[in-house]
Design a protein around this motif. Structure first.
Motif, mmCIF file in Angstrom:
data_model
loop_
_atom_site.group_PDB
_atom_site.id
_atom_site.type_symbol
_atom_site.label_atom_id
_atom_site.label_comp_id
_atom_site.label_asym_id
_atom_site.label_seq_id
_atom_site.Cartn_x
_atom_site.Cartn_y
_atom_site.Cartn_z
ATOM 1 N N GLU A 102 0.830 -1.213 0.000
ATOM 2 C CA GLU A 102 0.000 0.000 0.000
ATOM 3 C C GLU A 102 0.858 1.254 0.000
ATOM 4 O OE1 GLU A 102 -3.607 0.216 2.462
ATOM 5 O OE2 GLU A 102 -3.066 -1.792 3.167
ATOM 6 N N CYS A 103 1.961 1.213 0.731
ATOM 7 C CA CYS A 103 2.868 2.356 0.795
ATOM 8 C C CYS A 103 3.444 2.664 -0.591
ATOM 9 C CB CYS A 103 3.983 2.067 1.795
ATOM 10 S SG CYS A 103 5.211 3.374 1.954
ATOM 11 N N LEU A 104 3.921 1.627 -1.284
ATOM 12 C CA LEU A 104 4.489 1.827 -2.617
ATOM 13 C C LEU A 104 3.415 2.250 -3.615
ATOM 14 C CD1 LEU A 104 7.065 -1.100 -2.786
ATOM 15 C CD2 LEU A 104 7.463 1.316 -2.280
ATOM 16 N N GLN A 105 2.205 1.761 -3.440
ATOM 17 C CA GLN A 105 1.098 2.219 -4.276
ATOM 18 C C GLN A 105 0.912 3.726 -4.127
ATOM 19 O OE1 GLN A 105 -1.189 0.705 -6.446
ATOM 20 N NE2 GLN A 105 -2.028 2.762 -6.744
ATOM 21 N N SER A 106 1.057 4.226 -2.881
ATOM 22 C CA SER A 106 0.880 5.659 -2.657
ATOM 23 C C SER A 106 2.012 6.467 -3.285
ATOM 24 C CB SER A 106 0.772 5.956 -1.155
ATOM 25 O OG SER A 106 2.013 5.882 -0.498
ATOM 26 N N LEU A 107 3.192 5.868 -3.433
ATOM 27 C CA LEU A 107 4.274 6.550 -4.142
ATOM 28 C C LEU A 107 4.032 6.534 -5.649
ATOM 29 C CD1 LEU A 107 7.519 5.395 -2.276
ATOM 30 C CD2 LEU A 107 6.238 7.528 -2.016
ATOM 31 N N ALA A 108 3.509 5.426 -6.143
ATOM 32 C CA ALA A 108 3.259 5.316 -7.586
ATOM 33 C C ALA A 108 2.237 6.328 -8.069
ATOM 34 C CB ALA A 108 2.797 3.900 -7.924
ATOM 35 N N THR A 109 1.356 6.778 -7.188
ATOM 36 C CA THR A 109 0.289 7.702 -7.595
ATOM 37 C C THR A 109 0.616 9.160 -7.261
ATOM 38 O OG1 THR A 109 -0.872 7.308 -5.499
ATOM 39 C CG2 THR A 109 -1.483 5.925 -7.368
ATOM 40 N N GLN A 110 1.837 9.451 -6.833
ATOM 41 C CA GLN A 110 2.198 10.836 -6.546
ATOM 42 C C GLN A 110 2.144 11.676 -7.821
ATOM 43 O OE1 GLN A 110 3.053 12.436 -3.409
ATOM 44 N NE2 GLN A 110 1.974 10.548 -2.826
ATOM 45 N N THR A 111 1.628 12.881 -7.701
ATOM 46 C CA THR A 111 1.540 13.766 -8.865
ATOM 47 C C THR A 111 2.902 14.340 -9.244
ATOM 48 O OG1 THR A 111 0.959 15.608 -7.397
ATOM 49 C CG2 THR A 111 -0.855 14.375 -8.421
#
Length: 338
Positions: free
Chosen positions: A20-29
């Motif tokens: 989940e943490c890496l998912q949140s990095l992948a979606t950074q603008t």
């Protein structure tokens, strides 16, 4: 191509949280960052997660520890391997919202190069439940640059997962090694709060950029650091030790800051006299007072500045101010008389 930010992730068990943490990095603008991960749980439970995100194009520098060495040691290893101008320590169980980096780094720190660190607020996530507050004492500061060093002598509200530090400022105050060496000296697996101690040191080098809005979830679960510390009844001990570190650092913190940390530890944690009364007692004391009385006004101004904006950040309670207004007004009148 050189990236502007190194994101250092310390991982310990729970591969589903790291995912989940890496998912949140992948979606950074904003995507101008490097990702570095050290997993500190022998047996390598997170390798499938690393493989998944590498396959999707995320460049990850990954190391697996064969023995558990603790989060601060892992952080120090990654820090000494990296060189970007800005750095953040992201816990594998926390989640960033998509605009975190854009708002805090691009619109905040890069527009205010005088700031040695920046932070956002966050919400708490326990299972599927979200608490829309930090649940701690914190200063109510508007978005923009603010001095926070005196507030950090009173309370610890900055979670490293939601903070970005300027590497040059951190290097000036001993980087991660300063805490590692203190840990080794104490000989305990946890000795003081590294995020508070690190941010307090950097805050002596300039203001902090405050993003006065939540930009992610701080996850609370059975094995994270906050829960373990509280569960083992070490929270107060580690808090006192953090303020002792500040008091001991003569070459980093000025005298007013150091004695404010001491007054907080004595007045709020080791007794019930309160920070203001503890500071007044120190100034009036027969021994240490001889040193402090000539700077009494400076000490009381620092105390007032630290306490005046402090709230208890609990939405259900209306985020009340911590110090009663009459006490602050009386302190302000005393300052004017000096």
């Amino acid at each position: 191509m050189t990236k502007l930010l190194d994101i250092l992730i310390t991982s310990y068990k729970h591969p589903e949280y790291l995912d989940e943490c890496l998912q949140s990095l992948a979606t950074q603008t904003w995507q101008g960052f490097n990702v570095h991960i050290i997993d500190d749980s022998p047996g390598n439970p997170v390798q499938p997660v690393i493989d998944k995100w590498r396959a999707q194009g995320m460049v990850i520098e990954f190391s697996q520890n064969e023995q558990n060495i603790g989060g601060i040691e892992c952080l120090d290893i990654m820090y000494r391997r990296t060189h970007s101008d800005y750095v953040m320590w992201l816990h594998h169980d926390d989640i960033l919202w998509p605009q975190f980096l854009e708002k805090l780094l691009c619109e905040g720190l890069l527009q205010h190069p005088e700031c040695g660190l920046g932070y956002s607020l966050y919400q708490r996530k326990t299972g599927d439940q979200i608490q829309p507050d930090t649940g701690v004492y914190r200063p109510a500061l508007s978005t923009g640059p603010h001095s926070v060093v005196h507030h950090l002598c009173i309370t610890n509200w900055i979670i490293c997962s939601f903070a970005i530090l300027k590497r040059s400022a951190l290097d000036e105050v001993g980087a991660i090694q300063r805490h590692v060496l203190r840990d080794q000296l104490i000989g305990l697996p946890t000795s003081a709060y590294p995020d508070q101690y690190m941010c307090a040191r950097v805050a002596t080098r300039g203001p902090a950029y405050v993003l006065d809005e939540p930009q992610g979830y701080y996850r609370i679960h059975a094995s994270n650091a906050t829960n373990r510390t509280g569960g083992e009844l070490r929270r107060i001990t580690e808090s006192v030790r953090t303020y002792d570190y500040i008091f001991d650092d003569h070459n980093i913190f000025d005298k007013a800051t150091r004695y404010l940390a001491k007054a907080n530890a004595h007045g709020r944690l080791l007794s019930d006299v309160g920070v203001i009364q503890a500071m007044l007692q120190m100034i009036q004391a027969s021994e240490v007072g001889q040193e402090l009385r000539p700077m009494a006004k400076e000490l009381l101004i620092a105390t007032h500045q630290a306490l005046a904006p402090l709230i208890y950040d609990d939405a259900s309670r209306g985020r009340p101010f911590v110090t009663p207004r009459p006490h602050l007004d009386e302190l302000a009148r005393l300052v004017q008389q000096l």
